[in-house]
Structures are given as C-alpha cells and as structure tokens.
Design a protein around this motif. Structure first.
Motif, PDB file in Angstrom:
ATOM      1  N   SER A 132      55.060 115.050 -28.346  1.00 17.05           N
ATOM      2  CA  SER A 132      54.446 116.709 -27.149  1.00 17.05           C
ATOM      3  C   SER A 132      53.962 117.443 -27.012  1.00 17.05           C
ATOM      4  O   SER A 132      53.335 116.877 -26.132  1.00 17.05           O
ATOM      5  CB  SER A 132      56.286 117.554 -26.409  1.00 17.05           C
ATOM      6  N   GLU A 133      53.248 117.979 -28.463  1.00 13.60           N
ATOM      7  CA  GLU A 133      52.372 118.677 -28.332  1.00 13.60           C
ATOM      8  C   GLU A 133      51.009 117.955 -28.807  1.00 13.60           C
ATOM      9  O   GLU A 133      50.228 118.765 -28.641  1.00 13.60           O
ATOM     10  CB  GLU A 133      52.698 119.949 -29.844  1.00 13.60           C
ATOM     11  N   VAL A 193      56.776 119.731 -22.253  1.00 13.35           N
ATOM     12  CA  VAL A 193      56.287 118.537 -22.883  1.00 13.35           C
ATOM     13  C   VAL A 193      57.926 117.937 -23.504  1.00 13.35           C
ATOM     14  O   VAL A 193      57.762 118.177 -24.578  1.00 13.35           O
ATOM     15  CB  VAL A 193      55.158 118.360 -22.915  1.00 13.35           C
ATOM     16  N   ASP A 194      57.999 116.335 -22.950  1.00  6.66           N
ATOM     17  CA  ASP A 194      59.075 116.442 -23.570  1.00  6.66           C
ATOM     18  C   ASP A 194      59.119 114.595 -23.466  1.00  6.66           C
ATOM     19  O   ASP A 194      59.206 113.975 -22.461  1.00  6.66           O
ATOM     20  CB  ASP A 194      60.818 116.173 -23.127  1.00  6.66           C
ATOM     21  N   TYR A 248      58.238 113.599 -19.824  1.00  8.31           N
ATOM     22  CA  TYR A 248      58.496 114.206 -18.685  1.00  8.31           C
ATOM     23  C   TYR A 248      58.072 115.789 -18.598  1.00  8.31           C
ATOM     24  O   TYR A 248      58.082 116.195 -19.777  1.00  8.31           O
ATOM     25  CB  TYR A 248      60.915 114.443 -18.241  1.00  8.31           C
ATOM     26  N   VAL A 249      57.726 116.382 -17.657  1.00 11.66           N
ATOM     27  CA  VAL A 249      56.579 117.593 -17.757  1.00 11.66           C
ATOM     28  C   VAL A 249      57.193 118.398 -16.869  1.00 11.66           C
ATOM     29  O   VAL A 249      57.453 118.244 -15.511  1.00 11.66           O
ATOM     30  CB  VAL A 249      55.527 117.010 -17.189  1.00 11.66           C
ATOM     31  N   ASN A 250      57.180 119.924 -16.811  1.00 10.27           N
ATOM     32  CA  ASN A 250      57.149 121.034 -16.449  1.00 10.27           C
ATOM     33  C   ASN A 250      56.492 121.639 -15.543  1.00 10.27           C
ATOM     34  O   ASN A 250      55.855 121.941 -16.839  1.00 10.27           O
ATOM     35  CB  ASN A 250      58.982 121.385 -16.427  1.00 10.27           C
ATOM     36  N   THR A 251      55.856 121.662 -15.005  1.00 10.35           N
ATOM     37  CA  THR A 251      55.036 122.128 -14.249  1.00 10.35           C
ATOM     38  C   THR A 251      56.032 123.474 -13.622  1.00 10.35           C
ATOM     39  O   THR A 251      56.898 123.937 -12.762  1.00 10.35           O
ATOM     40  CB  THR A 251      54.305 122.250 -13.501  1.00 10.35           C
ATOM     41  N   GLN A 267      57.679 112.548 -14.351  1.00  9.94           N
ATOM     42  CA  GLN A 267      57.791 111.631 -15.308  1.00  9.94           C
ATOM     43  C   GLN A 267      56.487 110.773 -15.034  1.00  9.94           C
ATOM     44  O   GLN A 267      55.810 110.164 -14.097  1.00  9.94           O
ATOM     45  CB  GLN A 267      59.465 110.912 -14.840  1.00  9.94           C
ATOM     46  N   VAL A 268      55.711 110.764 -16.595  1.00  4.18           N
ATOM     47  CA  VAL A 268      54.330 109.700 -16.663  1.00  4.18           C
ATOM     48  C   VAL A 268      55.034 108.993 -17.616  1.00  4.18           C
ATOM     49  O   VAL A 268      55.830 109.242 -18.343  1.00  4.18           O
ATOM     50  CB  VAL A 268      53.778 110.762 -17.287  1.00  4.18           C
TER      51      VAL A 268
END
Length: 171
Positions: free
Chosen positions: A42-43, A110-111, A119-122, A152-153
């Motif tokens: 994720s990082e 970011v997971d 999956y990204v939370n913003t 979702q990317v």
C-alpha cells in the motif's frame, strides 16, 4: 537368536527429520522473502494512486461540466466512464450541468489486494455550481462541500485506473 534392539536406533531418524523440517522452513522463508506485506504494498503504490486521483478528479469535474467523456479516458475504466456519463445525461435532461471545482484532496488510506487491486479512501472538498444548460446562470451552489469517498482502482499494463467511485458520507 535375536539381538536386543538398541534404543538409539529409532532416534537416528529424528535428526534426519529435524534436518528435513529445517530445510523446508528455510525454503519456504526464502520463497516468501521477496514478498511484501499488504501494508508495505500500500505504501509503495500510494504515490502512484495519489497521482491518478490528482488527475482524475479535475477531469471528473470537467466531464460533469462539458459532457466530454474523453477527459476520463486513460484515467478510468470504461464502466466508470459510462456510469458518470449516465449521471451527466440525467442532469442535462433536467436542463442542468454541474461545475465541480476540487479544492482539497487528502488520501486517507490505501489497501492493496493481490498487487493489482486497491481500495482508496479520500477526503475531498469541492465547490459545486449547478448551472442552467447552455448558459452560465447559476441555479444553485454548494461551496466547500466536504466528502469522504471510497475508490476501487486497478493496475493494468498502462498504470492505475479508477473502476468505481462511491460517496461514503458527507463530513
């Protein structure tokens, strides 16, 4: 005559089994030594995904205002472009278009799953103006609208693309 069995005979196999077990553990650890944890993955991809969203969100705003789907090509999957296009057409049918101006973007998490899905939370802040179609007349506005959004990317040969965008909650 039968000779008595030595109790040490059975224990000769134990060092062999221990050695075999150690070899298996070593082989498995070497096999996974190159793998990174989900957190490390994720990082590692976070900057790439942030770059994607920094390009995607202004393009999304432009698509809502102009209806030009080509703005999202290369940034979003066809299904996501189609979903946004349907919403834009609904607005146009009501005599409206939206001017959406991104003011702030913060990627909160970011997971990554299986290298190519995430999956990204913003947290996003937008200025939204609803305009009459064919004019610059503002029907309504919502300034400094805060939103939490989940994306979702997916990573492909040509980089990351947005598959889906969903408003999670108003902040």
């Amino acid at each position: 005559m039968n000779e008595p069995r030595s109790p040490f005979r059975t224990y000769r196999k134990v060092p062999r089994l221990a050695a075999l077990g150690s070899a298996i553990v070593l082989a498995v650890s070497l096999l996974f030594a190159g793998c990174t944890s989900s957190e490390e993955q994720s990082e590692n991809v976070r900057p790439e995904i942030e770059t994607l969203l920094e390009a995607y969100l202004p393009a999304l705003g432009g698509f809502y205002e102009t209806g030009d789907r080509s703005l999202l090509e290369g940034l979003a999957a066809e299904k996501e472009i189609f979903t946004v296009e349907q919403r834009v057409q609904e607005l146009y049918a009501q005599g409206k278009r939206v001017r959406a101006e991104l003011k702030e973007l913060s990627v909160e998490g970011v997971d990554v799953y299986q290298y190519s899905n995430a999956y990204v939370n913003t947290f996003e802040v937008w200025d939204l103006y609803v305009l009459a179609t064919g004019s610059e007349r503002v029907i309504s506005s919502d300034l400094d609208q805060p939103n939490r959004v989940r994306y979702q990317v997916k990573r492909g040969d040509d980089g990351w693309k947005v598959l889906h965008r969903q408003l999670v909650e108003d902040s």
